[in-house]
Write a protein that holds these residues in place. Structure first.
Motif, PDB file in Angstrom:
ATOM      1  N   GLN A 287      30.337  75.873   3.380  1.00 46.52           N
ATOM      2  CA  GLN A 287      31.440  76.763   3.714  1.00 46.52           C
ATOM      3  C   GLN A 287      31.539  76.915   5.229  1.00 46.52           C
ATOM      4  O   GLN A 287      30.556  77.237   5.884  1.00 46.52           O
ATOM      5  CB  GLN A 287      31.225  78.140   3.062  1.00 46.52           C
ATOM      6  CG  GLN A 287      32.331  79.137   3.322  1.00 46.52           C
ATOM      7  CD  GLN A 287      33.599  78.810   2.569  1.00 46.52           C
ATOM      8  OE1 GLN A 287      33.599  77.965   1.670  1.00 46.52           O
ATOM      9  NE2 GLN A 287      34.684  79.434   2.934  1.00 46.52           N
ATOM     10  N   VAL A 288      32.718  76.695   5.751  1.00 43.70           N
ATOM     11  CA  VAL A 288      32.939  76.803   7.188  1.00 43.70           C
ATOM     12  C   VAL A 288      33.220  78.262   7.543  1.00 43.70           C
ATOM     13  O   VAL A 288      34.016  78.930   6.875  1.00 43.70           O
ATOM     14  CB  VAL A 288      34.117  75.922   7.622  1.00 43.70           C
ATOM     15  CG1 VAL A 288      34.395  76.112   9.102  1.00 43.70           C
ATOM     16  CG2 VAL A 288      33.824  74.451   7.313  1.00 43.70           C
ATOM     17  N   GLN A 289      32.562  78.727   8.573  1.00 42.47           N
ATOM     18  CA  GLN A 289      32.822  80.079   9.070  1.00 42.47           C
ATOM     19  C   GLN A 289      33.127  80.043  10.556  1.00 42.47           C
ATOM     20  O   GLN A 289      32.556  79.231  11.294  1.00 42.47           O
ATOM     21  CB  GLN A 289      31.616  80.985   8.809  1.00 42.47           C
ATOM     22  CG  GLN A 289      31.385  81.273   7.331  1.00 42.47           C
ATOM     23  CD  GLN A 289      30.272  82.277   7.112  1.00 42.47           C
ATOM     24  OE1 GLN A 289      29.286  82.286   7.836  1.00 42.47           O
ATOM     25  NE2 GLN A 289      30.430  83.110   6.097  1.00 42.47           N
TER      26      GLN A 289
ATOM     27  N   GLY B 181      28.640  75.937   9.585  1.00 44.08           N
ATOM     28  CA  GLY B 181      28.926  75.216   8.354  1.00 44.08           C
ATOM     29  C   GLY B 181      29.204  73.758   8.650  1.00 44.08           C
ATOM     30  O   GLY B 181      29.205  73.318   9.795  1.00 44.08           O
ATOM     31  N   SER B 182      29.455  73.032   7.612  1.00 47.57           N
ATOM     32  CA  SER B 182      29.642  71.597   7.735  1.00 47.57           C
ATOM     33  C   SER B 182      31.088  71.255   8.064  1.00 47.57           C
ATOM     34  O   SER B 182      31.996  71.568   7.301  1.00 47.57           O
ATOM     35  CB  SER B 182      29.234  70.912   6.428  1.00 47.57           C
ATOM     36  OG  SER B 182      29.429  69.518   6.522  1.00 47.57           O
ATOM     37  N   THR B 183      31.262  70.625   9.225  1.00 45.70           N
ATOM     38  CA  THR B 183      32.586  70.161   9.612  1.00 45.70           C
ATOM     39  C   THR B 183      32.492  68.671   9.905  1.00 45.70           C
ATOM     40  O   THR B 183      31.513  68.208  10.476  1.00 45.70           O
ATOM     41  CB  THR B 183      33.141  70.896  10.837  1.00 45.70           C
ATOM     42  OG1 THR B 183      32.235  70.711  11.932  1.00 45.70           O
ATOM     43  CG2 THR B 183      33.285  72.386  10.561  1.00 45.70           C
ATOM     44  N   GLY B 184      33.516  67.935   9.533  1.00 44.05           N
ATOM     45  CA  GLY B 184      33.473  66.500   9.690  1.00 44.05           C
ATOM     46  C   GLY B 184      34.550  65.972  10.601  1.00 44.05           C
ATOM     47  O   GLY B 184      35.249  66.724  11.288  1.00 44.05           O
TER      48      GLY B 184
ATOM     49  N   ILE C 296      42.688  72.448  19.654  1.00 42.12           N
ATOM     50  CA  ILE C 296      41.946  71.300  20.148  1.00 42.12           C
ATOM     51  C   ILE C 296      41.591  70.447  18.942  1.00 42.12           C
ATOM     52  O   ILE C 296      40.964  70.903  17.989  1.00 42.12           O
ATOM     53  CB  ILE C 296      40.704  71.707  20.961  1.00 42.12           C
ATOM     54  CG1 ILE C 296      39.993  70.469  21.510  1.00 42.12           C
ATOM     55  CG2 ILE C 296      39.770  72.606  20.164  1.00 42.12           C
ATOM     56  CD1 ILE C 296      38.967  70.793  22.589  1.00 42.12           C
ATOM     57  N   ARG C 297      42.051  69.221  18.973  1.00 34.15           N
ATOM     58  CA  ARG C 297      41.848  68.323  17.846  1.00 34.15           C
ATOM     59  C   ARG C 297      40.501  67.621  17.934  1.00 34.15           C
ATOM     60  O   ARG C 297      39.814  67.667  18.965  1.00 34.15           O
ATOM     61  CB  ARG C 297      42.970  67.281  17.818  1.00 34.15           C
ATOM     62  CG  ARG C 297      44.328  67.854  17.510  1.00 34.15           C
ATOM     63  CD  ARG C 297      45.402  66.788  17.629  1.00 34.15           C
ATOM     64  NE  ARG C 297      46.673  67.219  17.076  1.00 34.15           N
ATOM     65  CZ  ARG C 297      47.806  66.560  17.281  1.00 34.15           C
ATOM     66  NH1 ARG C 297      47.817  65.461  18.009  1.00 34.15           N
ATOM     67  NH2 ARG C 297      48.926  66.998  16.742  1.00 34.15           N
ATOM     68  N   TRP C 298      40.141  66.954  16.859  1.00 32.82           N
ATOM     69  CA  TRP C 298      38.891  66.186  16.824  1.00 32.82           C
ATOM     70  C   TRP C 298      38.831  65.182  17.969  1.00 32.82           C
ATOM     71  O   TRP C 298      37.782  64.952  18.549  1.00 32.82           O
ATOM     72  CB  TRP C 298      38.797  65.476  15.478  1.00 32.82           C
ATOM     73  CG  TRP C 298      37.633  64.555  15.385  1.00 32.82           C
ATOM     74  CD1 TRP C 298      37.605  63.208  15.577  1.00 32.82           C
ATOM     75  CD2 TRP C 298      36.286  64.939  15.089  1.00 32.82           C
ATOM     76  NE1 TRP C 298      36.334  62.714  15.410  1.00 32.82           N
ATOM     77  CE2 TRP C 298      35.518  63.747  15.117  1.00 32.82           C
ATOM     78  CE3 TRP C 298      35.675  66.163  14.800  1.00 32.82           C
ATOM     79  CZ2 TRP C 298      34.150  63.768  14.854  1.00 32.82           C
ATOM     80  CZ3 TRP C 298      34.314  66.167  14.546  1.00 32.82           C
ATOM     81  CH2 TRP C 298      33.573  64.983  14.580  1.00 32.82           C
ATOM     82  N   SER C 299      40.005  64.593  18.277  1.00 30.10           N
ATOM     83  CA  SER C 299      40.086  63.581  19.339  1.00 30.10           C
ATOM     84  C   SER C 299      40.022  64.200  20.729  1.00 30.10           C
ATOM     85  O   SER C 299      40.050  63.480  21.724  1.00 30.10           O
ATOM     86  CB  SER C 299      41.410  62.824  19.207  1.00 30.10           C
ATOM     87  OG  SER C 299      42.496  63.729  19.384  1.00 30.10           O
ATOM     88  N   ASP C 300      39.964  65.522  20.803  1.00 31.56           N
ATOM     89  CA  ASP C 300      39.947  66.282  22.049  1.00 31.56           C
ATOM     90  C   ASP C 300      41.342  66.480  22.618  1.00 31.56           C
ATOM     91  O   ASP C 300      41.493  67.062  23.694  1.00 31.56           O
ATOM     92  CB  ASP C 300      39.047  65.656  23.108  1.00 31.56           C
ATOM     93  CG  ASP C 300      38.282  66.721  23.881  1.00 31.56           C
ATOM     94  OD1 ASP C 300      38.042  66.546  25.090  1.00 31.56           O
ATOM     95  OD2 ASP C 300      37.944  67.750  23.272  1.00 31.56           O
TER      96      ASP C 300
ATOM     97  N   GLY D  45      40.229  76.968  11.566  1.00 33.54           N
ATOM     98  CA  GLY D  45      39.796  75.591  11.432  1.00 33.54           C
ATOM     99  C   GLY D  45      40.551  74.868  10.332  1.00 33.54           C
ATOM    100  O   GLY D  45      40.835  75.443   9.278  1.00 33.54           O
ATOM    101  N   THR D  46      40.849  73.607  10.595  1.00 34.06           N
ATOM    102  CA  THR D  46      41.609  72.837   9.620  1.00 34.06           C
ATOM    103  C   THR D  46      41.426  71.349   9.831  1.00 34.06           C
ATOM    104  O   THR D  46      41.116  70.907  10.944  1.00 34.06           O
ATOM    105  CB  THR D  46      43.116  73.179   9.730  1.00 34.06           C
ATOM    106  OG1 THR D  46      43.841  72.445   8.756  1.00 34.06           O
ATOM    107  CG2 THR D  46      43.662  72.830  11.105  1.00 34.06           C
TER     108      THR D  46
END
Length: 121
Positions: free
Chosen positions: A1-3, A26-29, A51-55, A97-98
């Motif tokens: 669970q992400v918090q 929590g676990s984020t990928g 801010i996206r995963w790609s920065d 978060g999404t």
């Protein structure tokens, strides 16, 4: 669970700077993005930036040039640096978060509880 947990809100004067932190646990990928929203009581939640995963970073026009989002991957923290604050920036600020690229609040599954920022004139 992400918090997600925000911190750093407070009372400042117009023209001041303030930084808000969002601690992610929590676990984020791959593909996980962290966005900031704000909400004035009685109004809809407003997108501030992401801010996206790609920065890659995106900002609302109302804060562009004044707010900057940064990320510390080691600490799993995202920071919203707010400069030249204005009274109209007063709101409860939320990090969210999404994995989606849709920044509609209804489509974002993970939210912090918010932190209040008050900017006096």
């Amino acid at each position: 669970q992400v918090q997600l947990v925000e911190s750093g809100g407070g009372l400042v004067q117009a023209g001041d700077s303030l930084s808000l932190s969002c601690a992610v646990s929590g676990s984020t990928g791959i593909g996980f993005a962290v966005a900031w929203f704000r909400q004035i009581p009685g109004q809809e939640r407003e997108f501030v930036g992401v801010i996206r995963w790609s920065d890659t970073k995106l900002y609302a026009d109302s804060v562009k040039g004044r707010f900057i989002i940064s990320r510390d991957n080691a600490k799993k923290t995202v920071t919203l640096h707010m400069n030249n604050l204005k009274p109209e920036d007063t709101a409860v600020y939320y990090c969210a978060g999404t994995y989606s690229t849709n920044w509609s609040p209804d489509d974002i599954p993970y939210w912090g509880k918010g932190t209040l920022v008050t900017v006096s004139s």
